[in-house]
Motif scaffolding. Structure first.
Motif, mmCIF file in Angstrom:
data_model
loop_
_atom_site.group_PDB
_atom_site.id
_atom_site.type_symbol
_atom_site.label_atom_id
_atom_site.label_comp_id
_atom_site.label_asym_id
_atom_site.label_seq_id
_atom_site.Cartn_x
_atom_site.Cartn_y
_atom_site.Cartn_z
ATOM 1 N N LEU A 256 0.839 -1.205 0.000
ATOM 2 C CA LEU A 256 0.000 0.000 0.000
ATOM 3 C C LEU A 256 0.873 1.253 0.000
ATOM 4 O O LEU A 256 0.586 2.224 -0.702
ATOM 5 C CB LEU A 256 -0.927 0.012 1.217
ATOM 6 N N ARG A 257 1.959 1.226 0.796
ATOM 7 C CA ARG A 257 2.859 2.393 0.828
ATOM 8 C C ARG A 257 3.463 2.622 -0.551
ATOM 9 O O ARG A 257 3.531 3.753 -1.039
ATOM 10 C CB ARG A 257 3.984 2.183 1.839
ATOM 11 N N ASN A 258 3.910 1.515 -1.175
ATOM 12 C CA ASN A 258 4.559 1.650 -2.477
ATOM 13 C C ASN A 258 3.585 2.136 -3.547
ATOM 14 O O ASN A 258 3.996 2.802 -4.499
ATOM 15 C CB ASN A 258 5.173 0.319 -2.908
ATOM 16 N N SER A 259 2.286 1.799 -3.390
ATOM 17 C CA SER A 259 1.335 2.280 -4.390
ATOM 18 C C SER A 259 0.797 3.654 -4.014
ATOM 19 O O SER A 259 -0.219 4.087 -4.538
ATOM 20 C CB SER A 259 0.196 1.287 -4.552
ATOM 21 N N LYS A 260 1.500 4.330 -3.085
ATOM 22 C CA LYS A 260 1.181 5.709 -2.707
ATOM 23 C C LYS A 260 -0.236 5.870 -2.161
ATOM 24 O O LYS A 260 -0.909 6.855 -2.422
ATOM 25 C CB LYS A 260 1.368 6.662 -3.901
ATOM 26 N N THR A 261 -0.702 4.840 -1.455
ATOM 27 C CA THR A 261 -2.000 4.972 -0.791
ATOM 28 C C THR A 261 -1.870 5.949 0.369
ATOM 29 O O THR A 261 -0.869 5.926 1.079
ATOM 30 C CB THR A 261 -2.453 3.601 -0.253
ATOM 31 N N SER A 262 -2.854 6.809 0.531
ATOM 32 C CA SER A 262 -2.747 7.807 1.594
ATOM 33 C C SER A 262 -2.863 7.141 2.958
ATOM 34 O O SER A 262 -3.429 6.053 3.100
ATOM 35 C CB SER A 262 -3.835 8.854 1.445
#
Lengths: 331, 443
Positions: B235-241
């Motif tokens: 999730l962090r890598n896919s730039k999820t807020s």
């Protein structure tokens, strides 16, 4: 497996009076989360305040409904002020924690043995729905057919009252959000600092949004408790808020029809799963070590939780939302 | 089976029904009707001891076959029970309310009598789904009625015990928040998970609690690693807020909580060892079961260990560097992903250990972690965001506040958590940064 019964019952659950109550609670939450970007996780608290502010005076003190109804509004506004003053300045995650805490405080008090004389404790209050029963043009106890579903006159009437209120509230929200006031709310959601730089009193607008959404949520609580003729603290646990979050994300945040479509689809699917499992376990279609009669009821909560998580990751705009407008990227 | 904590009336089938009943109570949704024909979920339980003094030492022996009567305040009989060989009894009560529990003196063996202060029975307020404990002492009445102020040291000791458990669980929550910015609402479920793994190994497989607890802690650490690599890192890598991630954790927590209810059921159970410890250790005015002393010392040891690790060890410094400024840490050659992975492993392990301790002290339950979660959040919010030492201070305040609240307001056991939650809101009003926090939390 009696599929027609399963589907009819699921359809009915999507549109019954309780669904209308959920839809109202979710509409209020949509004002907070969808339009203002306020991550309120204490919406169940507003619903509880609405239900008990009507039930307690009527059932405990014998007030007339026309005195109790204004109290619902007063109590809801007071709760919004109490909740908003310490929290609205906080960042999103703190707001979430504190609002959950506030809703739980309300529930603990309503459930407490200490206040049984006032709230009825965990039994809650009943016999406060005389107003709706008198108003009902249908026979309260007669059975009516809705497709393959048979319901009594009272619930059928509450179904119309509930969805009537939903329609009124939807119209109100639609009108308000088109107004300059609504545009300020959206601008706060998009960029709080920009709104502030333009001279808007952000805190004041957030508070107004909290009060408006809270009032709608309180009406939802009133419908929820009235349709089952009993106000119980167990109805207003955190799961109520989480369900409403799933509903508004599913239907599309910041959309007037979001909560309505979300509620119908959510409860239809949840009840479909529940009914199917219920029938399957009863008729031994599923091995007992997997699911049995005693624990199939838990599955719908698991599905709801996973649906919320998956929606936020894969389709945050829900069915009707606009991806550019989805609020979760704003902190 | 341990009679003190586990009702003999609760067969597994009934336990499952009870769990279902609880679930229905907590959500009476559309199209559902609550069915409540099971055993009443609330009860009064306790033990009866014969207490004698020998060489200045208090000796307590359980007394069997004593009839316990439960009546309403007006003297109307509700129910009764007989103590078993452990001297323990369980009396289910049909609904929450105020009851009087007393011993039927005709059922006592020759030569013993009920202590003076318990002759009239004890008034008990039972909340919904709660179990109230009342212990009776027979023989010479050496147990004198204690005044409010004399109870204070014991209250503080109980508060400290709770604070220790909150501290080890909230340390992980605080470290995860510090390094990733995520408010992990599923942390409570990690606590429950650890407690349930230990319960499974201990009560279902039959291991001793100590190896069961060690394996539970290890499995919890693995789950932490699994969650980080399988979910949060992606999730962090896919730039999820961060806000989206927080809502994901809320959904995951809901799903996990009801999976626990699905598999474990709605009962409260105790571990197989260390639960039956009638001989408390007296330290001045405080009496604590040996189990509680162990829980407190081991927690303290863990806390000191983690604190030293953070302050002294190279890797601990790296964790603090990432908490402080992830970009700067990353550009100074610290592998942030690895630091976060270790933090999740550590957080999982601490949560699992906290779960076992909490289960030891307050029994294992499917939603125990969720109850604890609000207290953990209160602790880290009070202490100051993302500051692990703030989390410790906050835990101390919250734990003691929870117990002190019931000391100040009598008969408010079902409102225990409320005190801490109100304190949280009040402190945010006057000092929004928490006790040791920086200003960044204000939006």
């Amino acid at each position: 497996m009696n599929w027609s019964l399963i589907v009819w019952n699921a359809l009915y659950t999507g549109i019954n009076a309780a669904a209308a109550g959920y839809c109202l609670v979710a509409s209020g939450l949509n004002v907070h989360v969808g339009y203002t970007g306020l991550l309120n996780f204490g919406q169940a608290g507003f619903a509880a305040v609405g239900a008990y502010a009507f039930a307690i005076p009527v059932a405990t003190y014998g007030w007339e409904w026309y005195w109790a109804l204004p109290l619902v509004f007063v109590a809801s506004i007071l709760f919004a002020l109490l909740l908003g003053l310490p929290t609205l300045r906080l960042r999103a995650d703190y707001l979430a924690i504190v609002t959950i805490a506030a809703a739980e405080i309300v529930r603990f008090f309503l459930n407490s043995v200490r206040f049984t004389w006032l709230t009825g404790g965990s039994d809650g209050r009943n016999q406060f729905t005389g107003f709706f029963q008198d108003l009902n043009p249908l026979e309260n106890n007669a059975r009516y057919k809705l497709g393959a579903q048979s319901i009594d006159g009272y619930r059928l009437f509450m179904l119309f009252v509930g969805w009537g209120l939903v329609a009124l509230i939807a119209l109100l929200v639609w009108a308000l959000m088109r107004s300059p006031w609504g545009r300020v709310l959206k601008s706060i959601r998009e960029d709080e600092d920009a709104a502030r730089a333009l001279g808007k009193n952000v805190l004041m607008f957030k508070m107004q949004s909290l009060i408006l959404g809270g009032l709608i949520g309180s009406l939802g609580g009133l419908i929820l408790s009235s349709q089952q003729q009993s106000a119980q603290s167990g109805q207003f646990a955190t799961t109520l808020t989480f369900f409403c979050f799933t509903i508004i994300v599913l239907g599309g945040l910041g959309r007037v029809k979001g909560p309505i479509v979300g509620t119908i689809i959510f409860f239809f699917l949840i009840q479909l799963i529940d009914n199917t499992l219920e029938q399957a376990t009863r008729r031994d279609k599923i091995p007992e070590w997997l699911v049995d009669q005693n624990n199939y009821g838990q599955i719908k909560f698991v599905v709801a939780g996973l649906a919320l998580a998956a929606l936020v990751v894969f389709r945050p705009q829900g069915i009707f939302g606009d991806r550019r407008e989805q609020v979760f990227d704003v902190r | 089976m341990n009679g003190l904590v586990t009702s003999r009336l609760l067969t597994p089938q009934r336990a499952l029904l009870l769990g279902l009943g609880l679930a229905v109570l907590s959500f009476v949704g559309p199209g559902q009707q609550a069915h409540a024909q099971e055993d009443p979920p609330q009860s009064i339980a306790g033990r009866v001891f014969n207490q004698t003094l020998e060489d200045g030492e208090r000796i307590r022996e359980p007394v069997a076959d004593v009839v316990i009567l439960v009546e309403t305040e007006t003297g109307e009989a509700i129910s009764e029970a007989v103590t078993d060989v452990d001297g323990s009894y369980v009396v289910p009560v049909p609904e929450p309310g105020t009851f009087v529990v007393r011993i039927d003196e005709t059922s006592l063996p020759e030569g013993v009598e009920v202590a003076d202060d318990q002759k009239e029975g004890e008034t008990v307020i039972v909340g919904a789904n709660q179990r109230e404990n009342r212990t009776f002492f027979l023989g010479d009445s050496s147990r004198d009625t204690k005044g409010k102020w004399e109870l204070l040291p014991q209250t503080l000791a109980n508060g400290l015990k709770l604070a220790m458990i909150i501290a080890i669980t909230s340390l992980g929550l605080s470290l995860i928040f510090g390094t990733t910015g995520l408010s992990n609402f599923a942390h409570g479920e990690m606590v429950t998970f650890g407690a349930l793994v230990a319960y499974f190994l201990n009560r279902e497989i039959g291991w001793h609690l100590i190896p069961a607890a060690i394996v539970a802690v290890a499995v919890s650490a693995l789950v932490g690693i699994g969650l980080e690599t399988g979910l949060w890192r992606r999730l962090r890598n896919s730039k999820t807020s961060l806000t989206s991630m927080m809502i994901v954790s809320i959904g995951a927590a809901l799903a996990a909580r009801y999976l626990f209810l699905f598999f474990y059921g709605g009962t409260q159970e105790a571990y197989g060892q260390y639960t039956l410890q009638p001989d408390a250790v007296d330290i001045g005015p405080i009496a604590l079961a040996p189990r509680s002393l162990w829980v407190m010392s081991l927690s303290a040891l863990m806390i000191v260990g983690v604190a030293l690790f953070l302050l002294r060890a190279r890797f601990g410094k790296a964790i603090r560097a990432v908490s402080d400024n992830p970009d700067l840490a990353s550009s100074s050659g610290i592998d942030t992903d690895r630091v976060i992975l270790i933090v999740w492993a550590l957080g999982g392990a601490l949560a699992g250990l906290g779960g076992v301790f909490y289960g030891l002290e307050f029994n294992v339950k499917w939603d125990m972690g969720f109850t604890l979660l609000l207290l953990m959040f209160a602790a880290i919010t009070l202490g100051g965001l993302g500051n692990p030492f703030g989390a410790l201070v906050g835990s101390l305040v919250v734990g003691i506040f929870v117990e002190l609240w019931t000391w100040v307001v009598p008969n408010a056991n079902d409102l225990k958590t409320v005190g801490a939650l109100i304190a949280l809101i009040v402190i945010l009003l006057v000092r929004p940064n928490g006790l040791l926090g920086s200003r960044e939390r204000i939006g």
